[in-house]
Enzyme design. Structure first.
Site, PDB file in Angstrom:
ATOM      1  N   TYR A 150      -0.272  16.299 -68.154  1.00 45.97           N
ATOM      2  CA  TYR A 150      -0.635  15.541 -69.408  1.00 45.97           C
ATOM      3  C   TYR A 150      -2.012  15.659 -69.927  1.00 45.97           C
ATOM      4  O   TYR A 150      -2.791  15.724 -69.295  1.00 45.97           O
ATOM      5  CB  TYR A 150      -0.427  14.041 -69.253  1.00 45.97           C
ATOM      6  CG  TYR A 150       1.418  13.685 -68.943  1.00 45.97           C
ATOM      7  CD1 TYR A 150       1.975  13.982 -69.999  1.00 45.97           C
ATOM      8  CD2 TYR A 150       1.796  13.087 -67.988  1.00 45.97           C
ATOM      9  CE1 TYR A 150       3.404  13.690 -70.145  1.00 45.97           C
ATOM     10  CE2 TYR A 150       3.074  12.893 -67.871  1.00 45.97           C
ATOM     11  CZ  TYR A 150       3.810  13.016 -68.882  1.00 45.97           C
ATOM     12  OH  TYR A 150       5.164  12.706 -68.705  1.00 45.97           O
ATOM     13  N   LYS A 166      -2.296 -10.180 -44.959  1.00 50.25           N
ATOM     14  CA  LYS A 166      -2.030 -10.571 -46.329  1.00 50.25           C
ATOM     15  C   LYS A 166      -1.619  -9.403 -46.903  1.00 50.25           C
ATOM     16  O   LYS A 166      -1.768  -8.179 -46.705  1.00 50.25           O
ATOM     17  CB  LYS A 166      -3.196 -11.235 -46.911  1.00 50.25           C
ATOM     18  CG  LYS A 166      -4.364 -10.336 -47.248  1.00 50.25           C
ATOM     19  CD  LYS A 166      -5.695 -10.897 -47.542  1.00 50.25           C
ATOM     20  CE  LYS A 166      -6.874 -10.250 -47.541  1.00 50.25           C
ATOM     21  NZ  LYS A 166      -8.178 -10.844 -48.039  1.00 50.25           N
TER      22      LYS A 166
HETATM   23  C1  LIG Z   1      -8.997 -10.484 -46.804  1.00 46.90           C
HETATM   24  C2  LIG Z   1      -9.981 -11.501 -46.009  1.00 46.90           C
HETATM   25  C3  LIG Z   1     -10.283 -11.092 -44.863  1.00 46.90           C
HETATM   26  C4  LIG Z   1     -10.212  -9.550 -44.312  1.00 46.90           C
HETATM   27  O1  LIG Z   1     -11.219  -8.762 -45.058  1.00 46.90           O
HETATM   28  P1  LIG Z   1     -11.453  -7.363 -44.508  1.00 46.90           P
HETATM   29  O2  LIG Z   1     -12.620  -6.793 -45.384  1.00 46.90           O
HETATM   30  O3  LIG Z   1     -10.096  -6.464 -44.766  1.00 46.90           O
HETATM   31  O4  LIG Z   1     -11.688  -7.229 -42.942  1.00 46.90           O
HETATM   32  C5  LIG Z   1     -11.093 -12.063 -43.781  1.00 46.90           C
HETATM   33  N1  LIG Z   1     -11.372 -13.313 -44.535  1.00 46.90           N
HETATM   34  C6  LIG Z   1     -10.799 -13.432 -45.715  1.00 46.90           C
HETATM   35  C7  LIG Z   1     -11.199 -15.099 -46.152  1.00 46.90           C
HETATM   36  C8  LIG Z   1     -10.086 -12.695 -46.592  1.00 46.90           C
HETATM   37  O5  LIG Z   1      -9.615 -13.285 -47.830  1.00 46.90           O
END
Ligand SMILES: *Cc1c(COP(=O)(O)O)cnc(C)c1O
Length: 380
Positions: A258, A35
């Protein structure tokens, strides 16, 4: 010449990290979580490097369609399921597996006429209180789904709230899950990266690693804070590097950047790096955030600007315009040629993204996923 900021994505490191996940969960199938544009690494190139996974997880139908278009026949799980019933025909056509996380979604799916079978992942809320149905409603939801001829296999899942911390929350959520799903004989999935690495009792049929595939530690915000990906055998998949595009000599008492948030403690030489918050570098990284110049550790000075940041060149007197800068990742000369020999010439092993994240009060997850579209990405 173009702007020197570049994110190098190392496909051998991605494949190596998938191997680490496999070795840690040898009896489970791997749902590679890609994702958020593969946590900022690019969906297309990451899927190619991780094609040895058993399945992919994304959020949007568009991402899944892209993977199908690139020829992947892996199962693809939609982690937030469908947002509107009008997505269901496309989900069915592309053979995607939506997560069903509300009881009404099961009703909608069961009522919708579809020509293809849809396999689903049914999510239980076992204590995180984000997505998932109440375990008490599992029997009726299963009845609804099983009555629909177009609903295929059902995989049960849940998500841990604190698998990265030292407490008994995984045990409590696991017990709740097991109690609700006992004797159903359905495949199950619980573990994210943290649970995959530290809670083998939660591995079940499918593990769901995300962050560890990219080489970062899931434990960085916890009591195990000084563990980096490298400490647990992972290799950083992304190296963000740039160059010095300016040098300034500042006198003691003068301000830098800044708001003059850094005041020179002595006469000093400072460098200007082509990288700022519009590139995804955290604006909250204050003076003292670690950074490598010529593969040598130094610190940022003052506020991060939109397109630039300042570094202390006191420890690197030979630094000049054009000197390489590593914002995070393996050292500037690191490549994938020899995975066991990735030490930078200084003997340091690059700069863990976890250390930069800690200095900015955030997580590697946020830094990696925030990489801006304007940053050139090169695959090594
Ligand atoms: C993003 C996600 C993961 C992966 O989690 P990590 O901590 O990056 O390993 C696994 N399961 C679900 C449902 C997620 O949304």
């Amino acid at each position: 010449m173009t702007r020197p900021l570049i994110a190098r994505v190392d496909s051998a490191a991605l494949a190596h990290n998938l191997g680490v996940a496999r070795a840690a969960a040898p009896h489970s199938k791997i749902l590679a979580v890609v994702k958020a544009d593969a946590y900022g690494h690019g969906l297309t190139r990451t899927a190619r490097a991780l094609r040895g996974a058993d399945a992919f997880a994304v959020l949007r139908v568009e991402e899944a369609a892209q993977l199908r278009g690139e020829g992947y026949s892996h199962p693809i799980v939609l982690l937030e399921g469908f947002f509107h019933p009008d997505e269901l025909p496309e989900i069915a056509r592309l053979r995607l597996r939506p997560v069903i996380h509300r009881a009404d979604q099961a009703d909608i799916l069961a009522r919708t006429k579809l020509n293809q079978r849809v396999d689903v992942w049914l999510k239980l809320n076992t204590g995180m209180n984000r997505l998932g149905i109440d375990p008490k409603r599992l029997p009726e939801t299963l009845t609804t789904l099983r009555a629909a001829p177009h609903v295929g296999s059902i995989t049960l899942m849940t998500h841990f709230a604190s698998a990265d911390e030292e407490n008994d929350s995984v045990e409590r959520q696991l017990a709740r899950f097991q109690e609700a799903t006992r004797n159903l004989g359905l495949p199950a999935s619980l573990a994210n990266s943290a649970a995959l690495l530290r809670h083998p009792q939660s591995h079940a049929d499918w593990v769901r690693p995300g962050i560890m595939l990219y080489g970062a530690s899931p434990f960085a915000s916890s009591t195990l804070a000084d563990q980096t990906g490298e400490d647990i055998g992972l290799l950083p998949a992304m190296t963000l590097e740039s160059k010095l595009i300016g040098i300034q000599f500042v006198h003691r008492g003068e301000g830098v950047g800044y708001g003059a948030r850094y005041i020179a403690e002595r006469d000093m030489k400072i460098g200007v790096v082509a990288c700022g918050y519009a590139d995804g570098y955290p604006r909250h990284a204050d003076t003292g955030t670690p950074i490598l110049v010529d593969n040598q550790l130094t610190r940022t000075l003052g506020r991060v600007s939109m397109d630039m940041l300042n570094v202390d060149l006191t420890p690197i007197p030979t630094a000049h315009v054009g000197s390489p800068v590593t914002l995070w990742g393996s050292g500037a000369v690191g490549g994938s040629a020899d995975l066991r020999n990735r030490r930078a010439p200084c003997g340091c092993s690059g700069l863990p993204v976890e250390h930069v994240a800690a200095a900015a009060g955030t997580l590697s997850y946020e830094l990696l996923t925030a990489l801006a579209p304007r940053v050139r990405v090169e695959e090594t």
